[in-house]
Design an enzyme around this catalytic site. Structure first.
Site, mmCIF file in Angstrom:
data_model
loop_
_atom_site.group_PDB
_atom_site.id
_atom_site.type_symbol
_atom_site.label_atom_id
_atom_site.label_comp_id
_atom_site.label_asym_id
_atom_site.label_seq_id
_atom_site.Cartn_x
_atom_site.Cartn_y
_atom_site.Cartn_z
ATOM 1 N N LYS A 1 -48.614 -11.489 23.816
ATOM 2 C CA LYS A 1 -47.662 -12.560 24.109
ATOM 3 C C LYS A 1 -46.446 -12.429 23.197
ATOM 4 O O LYS A 1 -46.487 -12.742 22.020
ATOM 5 C CB LYS A 1 -48.281 -13.945 23.887
ATOM 6 C CG LYS A 1 -47.371 -15.021 24.472
ATOM 7 C CD LYS A 1 -47.392 -16.331 23.731
ATOM 8 C CE LYS A 1 -46.410 -16.432 22.612
ATOM 9 N NZ LYS A 1 -44.986 -16.394 22.971
ATOM 10 N N GLU B 1 -49.101 -12.694 9.520
ATOM 11 C CA GLU B 1 -47.938 -12.297 8.720
ATOM 12 C C GLU B 1 -46.896 -13.389 8.900
ATOM 13 O O GLU B 1 -46.486 -13.669 10.025
ATOM 14 C CB GLU B 1 -47.364 -10.956 9.197
ATOM 15 C CG GLU B 1 -48.227 -9.757 8.857
ATOM 16 C CD GLU B 1 -48.418 -9.528 7.367
ATOM 17 O OE1 GLU B 1 -47.627 -10.058 6.553
ATOM 18 O OE2 GLU B 1 -49.390 -8.843 7.011
ATOM 19 N N CYS C 1 -38.464 -10.862 7.506
ATOM 20 C CA CYS C 1 -39.344 -11.566 6.562
ATOM 21 C C CYS C 1 -39.332 -10.878 5.207
ATOM 22 O O CYS C 1 -39.731 -11.457 4.209
ATOM 23 C CB CYS C 1 -40.754 -11.707 7.122
ATOM 24 S SG CYS C 1 -41.394 -10.198 7.792
ATOM 25 N N GLU D 1 -37.819 -20.489 3.123
ATOM 26 C CA GLU D 1 -37.284 -19.352 3.880
ATOM 27 C C GLU D 1 -36.226 -19.855 4.864
ATOM 28 O O GLU D 1 -36.484 -20.752 5.664
ATOM 29 C CB GLU D 1 -38.400 -18.642 4.645
ATOM 30 C CG GLU D 1 -37.893 -17.391 5.345
ATOM 31 C CD GLU D 1 -38.987 -16.618 6.069
ATOM 32 O OE1 GLU D 1 -39.752 -17.247 6.823
ATOM 33 O OE2 GLU D 1 -39.066 -15.391 5.878
HETATM 34 P P1 ADP Z 1 -40.303 -18.148 14.916
HETATM 35 O O1 ADP Z 1 -39.602 -19.001 13.942
HETATM 36 O O2 ADP Z 1 -40.263 -16.690 14.618
HETATM 37 O O3 ADP Z 1 -40.003 -18.473 16.350
HETATM 38 P P2 ADP Z 1 -42.957 -19.162 15.461
HETATM 39 O O4 ADP Z 1 -44.100 -19.210 14.523
HETATM 40 O O5 ADP Z 1 -42.504 -20.425 16.071
HETATM 41 O O6 ADP Z 1 -41.822 -18.471 14.620
HETATM 42 O O7 ADP Z 1 -43.237 -18.134 16.631
HETATM 43 C C1 ADP Z 1 -43.913 -16.912 16.480
HETATM 44 C C2 ADP Z 1 -44.770 -16.657 17.708
HETATM 45 O O8 ADP Z 1 -45.779 -17.656 17.764
HETATM 46 C C3 ADP Z 1 -44.012 -16.748 19.029
HETATM 47 O O9 ADP Z 1 -44.500 -15.764 19.917
HETATM 48 C C4 ADP Z 1 -44.361 -18.140 19.509
HETATM 49 O O10 ADP Z 1 -44.285 -18.263 20.907
HETATM 50 C C5 ADP Z 1 -45.793 -18.261 19.041
HETATM 51 N N1 ADP Z 1 -46.281 -19.649 18.949
HETATM 52 C C6 ADP Z 1 -45.567 -20.757 18.703
HETATM 53 N N2 ADP Z 1 -46.359 -21.851 18.730
HETATM 54 C C7 ADP Z 1 -47.616 -21.422 18.982
HETATM 55 C C8 ADP Z 1 -48.885 -22.068 19.134
HETATM 56 N N3 ADP Z 1 -49.027 -23.367 19.008
HETATM 57 N N4 ADP Z 1 -49.945 -21.310 19.407
HETATM 58 C C9 ADP Z 1 -49.827 -19.961 19.509
HETATM 59 N N5 ADP Z 1 -48.665 -19.311 19.389
HETATM 60 C C10 ADP Z 1 -47.565 -20.009 19.121
#
Ligand code: ADP
Length: 492
Positions: free
Chosen positions: A171, A248, A282, A381
């Site tokens: 995903k 990570e 990061c 960050e």
């Molecule tokens: P960023 O600030 O890089 O967008 P996120 O942690 O929001 O950081 O997103 C990183 C990944 O985690 C993306 O692929 C996002 O779609 C996914 N993501 C966000 N929320 C969830 C969740 N509740 N469960 C699983 N994956 C998630």
């Protein structure tokens, strides 16, 4: 085709689609891409689950050949894929092409690793018993990736997952579906059986969540923010069976500059480490910690170089720094720039919105001085082109401040002193240490990861990737023959 997900060996139309916008020119729509729902995610998980038994026992030669083919095609198409990546993510074209090459090299590396899997055979403490230690695939692995490295991070999760015999549900981040789609299309033609690799584009809260909840998923490798990472971990251990996790997350990476540093090297490291890729790494060198004797010269030289940077369309020749990835991230960068000013730090240069030929998220790189390490701009960050300079007395104070952070991904030092460089390598509380190099920019054949709030679980990349992507089995054998008694002449 782009509004389709790749599930069970078929491209399947999604119920919804969403536009992928070019951050260098918001009038440019890269494409419409699938937004899957829960049912599609579950279908992909089921396909991966069904494909696992056969794939986990498949020939290592076949796996090698597929991964090699994927790596070779990625590299052969580096210009085109690099352009697509830069167009949707906003890093410059050379950076985009470089990332694509890296992704190809990672697949080639893990193609080789398929042929190098090995176990151990050791004596038992019991007589006539043999012990074998082997590694086996884990099962269905859910891969959740961020937007800042749209092809390299997926590559360094997908390649080891497949090499070691796991099946995958991938995903990608919502902001970068084009790179994920292009990569998946290459994988779909590599001879890997249906269901072994699945792409499900969609929201984290829908597709990601379905992967975290599913009892058919055995492990999750996640790269993203700290709050989401925490949520991933909590959900993964609340399911039955519990899932293996690899997280990570963020960084607030210190880079120390000592009085005895080569000023040119230190300024290059800071400029590259803090601002290249628009600071959206990061491993970015976001906290510069500088001793008194070189502080003013360093700040002057760095400011001068920053003023010479070309901030423009990622695809334009000569651009040094592309736009911020989207409005949300830009809002966050500007919010922190305001916070820094309110906290009493001095904004020496940058932090301004810029107008270019096309509408985009252009921000000039910002440098703060007079930064106390307790300020929010030094602790949290930002994930943008914003760096802080903290003045310190000497190496000891620099080290203390470098380690005084909730994160621990990468840490750097610029010095010509062997004594201080060696001491820092031993004492930095970080997963990666750089001497006279930016904190960002790593090799692909060695472990990547951090400590404290930055990472959780085994390292990624290189041979160490097997810690996460395999599970260890210890097998004991007694062959039932009883003690061996050699025949002697007298017994004949
Ligand atoms: P960023 O600030 O890089 O967008 P996120 O942690 O929001 O950081 O997103 C990183 C990944 O985690 C993306 O692929 C996002 O779609 C996914 N993501 C966000 N929320 C969830 C969740 N509740 N469960 C699983 N994956 C998630």
């Amino acid at each position: 085709m782009m509004t389709q997900n790749y599930i069970g060996g078929e491209w399947i139309a999604a119920s919804e689609a969403a536009p992928d916008i070019n951050p260098s020119n918001t009038n440019d729509v890269v494409g419409e891409f699938a937004r899957a729902g829960k049912a599609e995610a579950e279908r992909a998980i089921a396909a991966a689950y069904d494909a696992f038994p056969a794939w986990s026992r498949s020939s290592i030669q076949g796996r090698h050949d597929s991964l090699k083919m994927i790596g070779d095609e990625i590299i052969a198409r580096k210009e085109e894929l690099g352009r697509l990546l830069s167009r949707e993510e906003g890093k410059t074209l050379p950076e985009g092409i470089g990332e694509v090459v890296r992704a190809g090299q990672i697949f080639q590396f893990f193609a080789g690793e398929c042929l190098r899997m090995a176990g151990e055979k050791v004596p038992s403490v019991r007589p006539l018993v043999d012990v074998e230690i082997t590694r086996e695939p884990v099962g269905v692995i859910g891969l959740i990736t961020p937007w800042n490295f749209p092809i390299a991070i997926p590559a360094w999760k997908i390649a080891p997952a497949l090499a070691y015999g796991n099946t995958v549900v991938f995903k990608p981040a919502e902001l970068v579906p084009a790179s994920a789609h292009a990569l998946s299309e290459i994988i779909s033609r590599s001879g890997i059986p249906a269901g072994v690799f699945n792409l499900v584009m969609g929201k984290g809260s829908v597709v990601g969540e379905a992967m975290l909840q599913s009892p058919k998923v055995s492990a999750i490798s996640f790269t993203g923010s700290v709050p989401t990472g925490r949520r991933v971990a909590q959900t993964c251990i609340s399911t039955d069976p519990m899932k293996k996790i690899q997280l990570e997350m963020g960084g607030k990476n210190p880079m120390i500059v000592l009085d005895d540093a080569d000023l040119g090297v230190a300024v290059d490291c800071a400029l590259n480490g803090a601002f290249f890729s628009t600071g959206q790494r990061c491993t970015a060198s976001s906290r510069l910690i500088v001793t008194g004797g070189i502080h003013d010269r360093f700040v002057d030289a760095l400011t001068e170089r920053m003023k010479g940077l070309v901030i423009d369309d990622a695809l334009k020749a000569g651009t040094h720094i592309g736009p911020v990835v989207d409005q949300n991230q830009l809002d966050q960068d500007l919010r922190y720039i305001r916070i820094g000013q309110e906290e009493g730090a001095k904004l020496v240069t940058g932090g301004e919105l810029l107008n270019r030929d096309n509408p985009g998220f252009y921000l000039s790189p910002a440098l703060f001085t007079e930064v106390d390490n307790n300020m929010r701009i030094a602790r949290e960050e930002i994930f943008g082109p914003v760096a802080t300079v903290t003045r310190v007395r000497d190496y000891d104070e620099a080290l203390e401040i470098a380690n005084d952070t909730p994160f621990g991904l990468s840490a750097g030092i610029c010095t010509t002193s062997l004594k201080h460089a060696s001491h820092f390598k031993r004492s930095a509380e970080a997963g990666m240490v750089m001497v006279n190099l930016p904190t960002a920019g790593v090799d692909y054949h060695v472990p990547f990861g951090g400590r404290k709030g930055s990472s959780y679980g085994p390292r990624e990349q290189g041979r160490y990737a097997q810690e996460f992507y395999t599970t260890v089995k210890t097998a004991y054998t007694f062959d039932g023959n009883g003690p061996y008694v050699p025949k002697t002449k007298s017994s004949e």
